[in-house]
Each structure stands twice: as structure tokens, then as C-alpha cells.
Design a protein around this motif. Sequence first.
Motif, PDB file in Angstrom:
ATOM      1  N   TRP A  88     -14.379   2.055 -58.408  1.00  0.00           N
ATOM      2  CA  TRP A  88     -13.717   2.498 -59.637  1.00  0.00           C
ATOM      3  C   TRP A  88     -12.220   2.622 -59.386  1.00  0.00           C
ATOM      4  O   TRP A  88     -11.747   2.544 -58.264  1.00  0.00           O
ATOM      5  CB  TRP A  88     -14.315   3.820 -60.128  1.00  0.00           C
ATOM      6  N   PHE A  89     -11.467   2.802 -60.482  1.00  0.00           N
ATOM      7  CA  PHE A  89     -10.015   2.938 -60.375  1.00  0.00           C
ATOM      8  C   PHE A  89      -9.528   4.073 -61.255  1.00  0.00           C
ATOM      9  O   PHE A  89     -10.197   4.480 -62.202  1.00  0.00           O
ATOM     10  CB  PHE A  89      -9.305   1.634 -60.773  1.00  0.00           C
ATOM     11  N   ARG A  90      -8.344   4.542 -60.910  1.00  0.00           N
ATOM     12  CA  ARG A  90      -7.603   5.493 -61.745  1.00  0.00           C
ATOM     13  C   ARG A  90      -6.239   4.873 -62.001  1.00  0.00           C
ATOM     14  O   ARG A  90      -5.541   4.506 -61.058  1.00  0.00           O
ATOM     15  CB  ARG A  90      -7.480   6.845 -61.064  1.00  0.00           C
ATOM     16  N   ALA A  91      -5.858   4.754 -63.277  1.00  0.00           N
ATOM     17  CA  ALA A  91      -4.554   4.215 -63.663  1.00  0.00           C
ATOM     18  C   ALA A  91      -3.619   5.369 -63.980  1.00  0.00           C
ATOM     19  O   ALA A  91      -3.989   6.297 -64.710  1.00  0.00           O
ATOM     20  CB  ALA A  91      -4.694   3.284 -64.863  1.00  0.00           C
ATOM     21  N   LEU A  92      -2.413   5.306 -63.398  1.00  0.00           N
ATOM     22  CA  LEU A  92      -1.420   6.372 -63.532  1.00  0.00           C
ATOM     23  C   LEU A  92      -0.087   5.779 -63.967  1.00  0.00           C
ATOM     24  O   LEU A  92       0.200   4.608 -63.694  1.00  0.00           O
ATOM     25  CB  LEU A  92      -1.223   7.077 -62.187  1.00  0.00           C
ATOM     26  N   GLY A 102     -11.718   3.797 -64.726  1.00  0.00           N
ATOM     27  CA  GLY A 102     -12.587   2.700 -65.132  1.00  0.00           C
ATOM     28  C   GLY A 102     -13.323   2.116 -63.950  1.00  0.00           C
ATOM     29  O   GLY A 102     -13.103   2.496 -62.795  1.00  0.00           O
ATOM     30  N   THR A 103     -14.195   1.180 -64.242  1.00  0.00           N
ATOM     31  CA  THR A 103     -14.991   0.528 -63.212  1.00  0.00           C
ATOM     32  C   THR A 103     -14.211  -0.626 -62.590  1.00  0.00           C
ATOM     33  O   THR A 103     -13.366  -1.246 -63.233  1.00  0.00           O
ATOM     34  CB  THR A 103     -16.305  -0.004 -63.799  1.00  0.00           C
ATOM     35  N   ALA A 104     -14.501  -0.902 -61.321  1.00  0.00           N
ATOM     36  CA  ALA A 104     -13.857  -1.996 -60.602  1.00  0.00           C
ATOM     37  C   ALA A 104     -14.919  -2.806 -59.879  1.00  0.00           C
ATOM     38  O   ALA A 104     -15.881  -2.249 -59.346  1.00  0.00           O
ATOM     39  CB  ALA A 104     -12.840  -1.455 -59.598  1.00  0.00           C
ATOM     40  N   GLY A 105     -14.734  -4.116 -59.857  1.00  0.00           N
ATOM     41  CA  GLY A 105     -15.667  -4.989 -59.171  1.00  0.00           C
ATOM     42  C   GLY A 105     -15.173  -6.418 -59.195  1.00  0.00           C
ATOM     43  O   GLY A 105     -14.014  -6.681 -59.531  1.00  0.00           O
ATOM     44  N   ASP A 110     -14.278  -3.204 -65.764  1.00  0.00           N
ATOM     45  CA  ASP A 110     -12.992  -3.072 -66.446  1.00  0.00           C
ATOM     46  C   ASP A 110     -11.870  -3.766 -65.675  1.00  0.00           C
ATOM     47  O   ASP A 110     -10.957  -4.334 -66.261  1.00  0.00           O
ATOM     48  CB  ASP A 110     -12.628  -1.595 -66.629  1.00  0.00           C
ATOM     49  N   LEU A 111     -11.928  -3.674 -64.352  1.00  0.00           N
ATOM     50  CA  LEU A 111     -10.907  -4.233 -63.470  1.00  0.00           C
ATOM     51  C   LEU A 111     -11.585  -5.219 -62.525  1.00  0.00           C
ATOM     52  O   LEU A 111     -12.542  -4.851 -61.838  1.00  0.00           O
ATOM     53  CB  LEU A 111     -10.243  -3.104 -62.670  1.00  0.00           C
ATOM     54  N   THR A 130      -9.068  -5.220 -68.430  1.00  0.00           N
ATOM     55  CA  THR A 130      -8.967  -4.913 -69.848  1.00  0.00           C
ATOM     56  C   THR A 130      -9.270  -3.440 -70.088  1.00  0.00           C
ATOM     57  O   THR A 130     -10.012  -2.816 -69.330  1.00  0.00           O
ATOM     58  CB  THR A 130      -9.945  -5.748 -70.702  1.00  0.00           C
ATOM     59  N   LEU A 131      -8.671  -2.926 -71.134  1.00  0.00           N
ATOM     60  CA  LEU A 131      -9.002  -1.600 -71.657  1.00  0.00           C
ATOM     61  C   LEU A 131      -9.425  -1.811 -73.100  1.00  0.00           C
ATOM     62  O   LEU A 131      -8.771  -2.553 -73.843  1.00  0.00           O
ATOM     63  CB  LEU A 131      -7.807  -0.662 -71.578  1.00  0.00           C
ATOM     64  N   THR A 132     -10.520  -1.165 -73.493  1.00  0.00           N
ATOM     65  CA  THR A 132     -11.100  -1.403 -74.819  1.00  0.00           C
ATOM     66  C   THR A 132     -11.238  -0.102 -75.587  1.00  0.00           C
ATOM     67  O   THR A 132     -11.753   0.892 -75.057  1.00  0.00           O
ATOM     68  CB  THR A 132     -12.482  -2.067 -74.682  1.00  0.00           C
TER      69      THR A 132
END
Length: 135
Positions: A88-92, A102-105, A110-111, A130-132
Motif C-alpha cells: 500500500w501507499f500513503r500520498a503526502l 491506497g493499494t499498490a501492486g 490504485d498504484l 489513479t485516484l477515483t
Amino acid sequence: MPTLSTARRNGAIDSVVDALDAGTGPGKIRLYSGSKPAGPDTAITSQVLLAEFTLNDPAFGNGSNGVATLDIDPVITTSGLAAGTAAWFRALDSDNVANVDGTAGTSATDLILNTTTVSVGLTLTLTSGTLTQPA
């Protein structure tokens, strides 16, 4: 459950991505192993910081049908800080204000990354994101 017009969805997602561009410089994405917390207001606990990407500025394009797409031109790369499996990720923003988790893979997240297996010094690339804002 109420639904949003396309214009309201675009406005909502634009507000989110504008927050990532706030501050004195470009935003960032921190990549973690472990379980994603309840949200960006929840503190990181046992999750391991695997990498930190500096985003392009602006980080995302304008919303279209409630979706904002990560700007990856020029390509966004970084090096691994620790070993682990990215989940997963955190956007700052540039002032380290958390805005989005969001999820990461490598697909269907998401990422999207070139790999989820991270080691110290390994080059990581953001291939898309993407962000939805749902209707």
C-alpha cells in the motif's frame, strides 16, 4: 445512497489531487509493507517504509469521469530503502501532510509499480496510478 454528477465527481477528485500539490514543492508517495491503516489520519505502526517517490508537480491531471491519473512523464523512479513486499501507499504533500492511502501492486491496484519485491537500493518505477471518486 445519493449519487454525484460527473461535474461534482471531477470537482471532488480535483480537490484531492490539488491537496497533494500543496506546500512548497512536489508531493510524494511513500510505499509500505504490511496492512493498510484505516486511512491517512491513522498513524503508521508496524508497517515498514520501503521507498519514497517524489512526484511530478502537478502530480495528477484533472479529473475525468471522477478519475485523476498520475503524471508519470517524466518517469518517476526511486531506490528501495528497506526490504519487503509493497502492499500500500500513503500520498503526502511536500509538507508531509497525509492525504490519501491506497493499494499498490503490479496490476489491478490504485498504484502500479514495476515490482512489489523491494530491497535496499533496488530501482523502483511508478508505471501508473489513479485516484477515483465514485458516483
